[in-house]
Design a protein around this motif. Structure first.
Motif, PDB file in Angstrom:
ATOM      1  N   LYS A   1       0.977   7.207  -6.354  1.00 26.82           N
ATOM      2  CA  LYS A   1      -0.096   8.211  -6.451  1.00 26.82           C
ATOM      3  C   LYS A   1       0.442   9.611  -6.154  1.00 26.82           C
TER       4      LYS A   1
ATOM      5  N   TYR B   1       0.403  -1.884 -14.046  1.00 25.31           N
ATOM      6  CA  TYR B   1      -0.196  -2.873 -13.163  1.00 25.31           C
ATOM      7  C   TYR B   1       0.759  -3.138 -12.014  1.00 25.31           C
TER       8      TYR B   1
ATOM      9  N   VAL C   1       2.016   1.820  -3.599  1.00 29.06           N
ATOM     10  CA  VAL C   1       0.940   2.405  -4.402  1.00 29.06           C
ATOM     11  C   VAL C   1       0.706   3.861  -4.000  1.00 29.06           C
TER      12      VAL C   1
ATOM     13  N   ARG D   1      -8.534  -1.286  -8.150  1.00 29.44           N
ATOM     14  CA  ARG D   1      -7.843  -2.247  -7.296  1.00 29.44           C
ATOM     15  C   ARG D   1      -8.747  -3.454  -7.201  1.00 29.44           C
TER      16      ARG D   1
ATOM     17  N   LEU E   1      -2.890   1.640 -12.557  1.00 30.79           N
ATOM     18  CA  LEU E   1      -2.696   3.077 -12.444  1.00 30.79           C
ATOM     19  C   LEU E   1      -2.304   3.629 -13.809  1.00 30.79           C
ATOM     20  N   THR E   2      -2.594   4.908 -14.026  1.00 36.46           N
ATOM     21  CA  THR E   2      -2.191   5.566 -15.263  1.00 36.46           C
ATOM     22  C   THR E   2      -1.531   6.895 -14.947  1.00 36.46           C
TER      23      THR E   2
ATOM     24  N   SER F   1       0.830  -1.217   0.000  1.00 42.18           N
ATOM     25  CA  SER F   1       0.000   0.000   0.000  1.00 42.18           C
ATOM     26  C   SER F   1       0.860   1.260   0.000  1.00 42.18           C
TER      27      SER F   1
ATOM     28  N   TRP G   1      -3.557  -3.712  -8.867  1.00 46.70           N
ATOM     29  CA  TRP G   1      -3.900  -2.300  -9.038  1.00 46.70           C
ATOM     30  C   TRP G   1      -3.587  -1.946 -10.483  1.00 46.70           C
TER      31      TRP G   1
ATOM     32  N   TRP H   1       0.530   9.312 -10.389  1.00 47.61           N
ATOM     33  CA  TRP H   1      -0.143   8.140 -10.951  1.00 47.61           C
ATOM     34  C   TRP H   1      -1.555   8.095 -10.391  1.00 47.61           C
ATOM     35  N   GLU H   2      -2.527   7.910 -11.262  1.00 53.89           N
ATOM     36  CA  GLU H   2      -3.935   7.864 -10.861  1.00 53.89           C
ATOM     37  C   GLU H   2      -4.400   6.409 -10.819  1.00 53.89           C
ATOM     38  N   GLN H   3      -4.956   6.021  -9.682  1.00 52.95           N
ATOM     39  CA  GLN H   3      -5.463   4.654  -9.551  1.00 52.95           C
ATOM     40  C   GLN H   3      -6.777   4.523 -10.292  1.00 52.95           C
TER      41      GLN H   3
END
Length: 168
Positions: free
Chosen positions: A106, A134, A102, A115, A126-127, A99, A124, A110-112
Motif C-alpha cells: 500500500k 492477489y 500488505v 480483504r 490490490l490494484t 499485514s 487480499w 497499491w490500493e486495497q
C-alpha cells in the motif's frame, strides 16, 4: 463499490485461468507511448502502466518488509503479464507479518480493493496502474502439503495476449 471490487476480481480471475501467453520479456520494451499531454503535475497515484520488473521489485521489497526470506518464482518461465510467487515461510505465516507485506505494498501505491478471510487464511486484492494482485494465505494442509501457505499472484490487466473468454 462492492460491485466494482467483484467485477475487478472476476476479470483478474478470468485472466489467471486463461493464462497470459508465452513471452519472456517483462514488458519494458513493449509499453505504449505516454499520453501526448505533458503534465508536470502527474503524480505516482495516476500512473498508467507498470512493467513486470517494477511489480516484481515491489513484491520482493514488501516480502522482505514482512520479515520473510524471499520468494520462489512459481510460474517457471517469466511471462510479461503475470507474476506468481510463493513466499518462503517456516510453517504458516504469522498474520502480523503478512499485514506488514500488505502495508508495504500500500505504501508503494497499491490500493486495497478487498480483504476476505477464508479457510484458515485470507485473500487480499490490490490494484495499481495496469496490474491487479492477489495476496493469499492459507492454513497448512495434509491433503496438499506441497502447496505454499503464502502466495502472491499479479496479473497485468491490459495484457494484449490475454483472452477474456474461457476455452472449451
Amino acid at each position: 463499490m462492492r460491485a466494482v471490487a467483484l467485477t475487478a476480481g472476476a476479470v483478474v480471475a478470468a485472466v489467471l485461468l486463461t493464462g497470459c501467453g508465452g513471452g519472456t520479456d517483462d514488458g519494458a520494451g513493449s509499453e505504449s507511448p505516454r499520453p501526448k499531454e505533458s503534465s508536470t503535475s502527474a503524480s505516482p497515484a495516476k500512473e498508467m502502466r507498470l512493467s513486470r520488473a517494477t511489480v516484481q521489485r515491489n513484491v520482493r521489497v514488501a516480502v522482505a518488509a514482512g520479515g520473510f526470506d524471499g520468494v520462489d518464482d512459481r510460474n517457471g518461465e517469466p511471462a510479461r503479464c503475470r507474476l506468481i510467487v510463493g513466499v518462503r515461510t517456516n510453517g504458516e505465516p504469522k498474520p502480523a507479518a503478512v499485514s506488514k507485506v500488505v502495508a508495504d505494498l500500500k505504501s508503494r501505491g497499491w490500493e486495497q480493493v478487498f480483504r476476505k478471510p477464508e479457510d484458515g487464511g485470507a485473500t487480499w486484492f490490490l490494484t495499481r496502474a495496469n496490474w491487479g494482485m492477489y495476496v493469499f494465505t492459507r492454513a497448512l494442509s495434509k491433503e496438499d502439503p506441497d502447496a505454499p501457505p503464502f502466495t502472491i499472484s499479479a496479473t497485468r490487466l491490459d495484457c494484449t495476449s490475454v483472452t477474456t473468454t474461457a476455452s472449451p
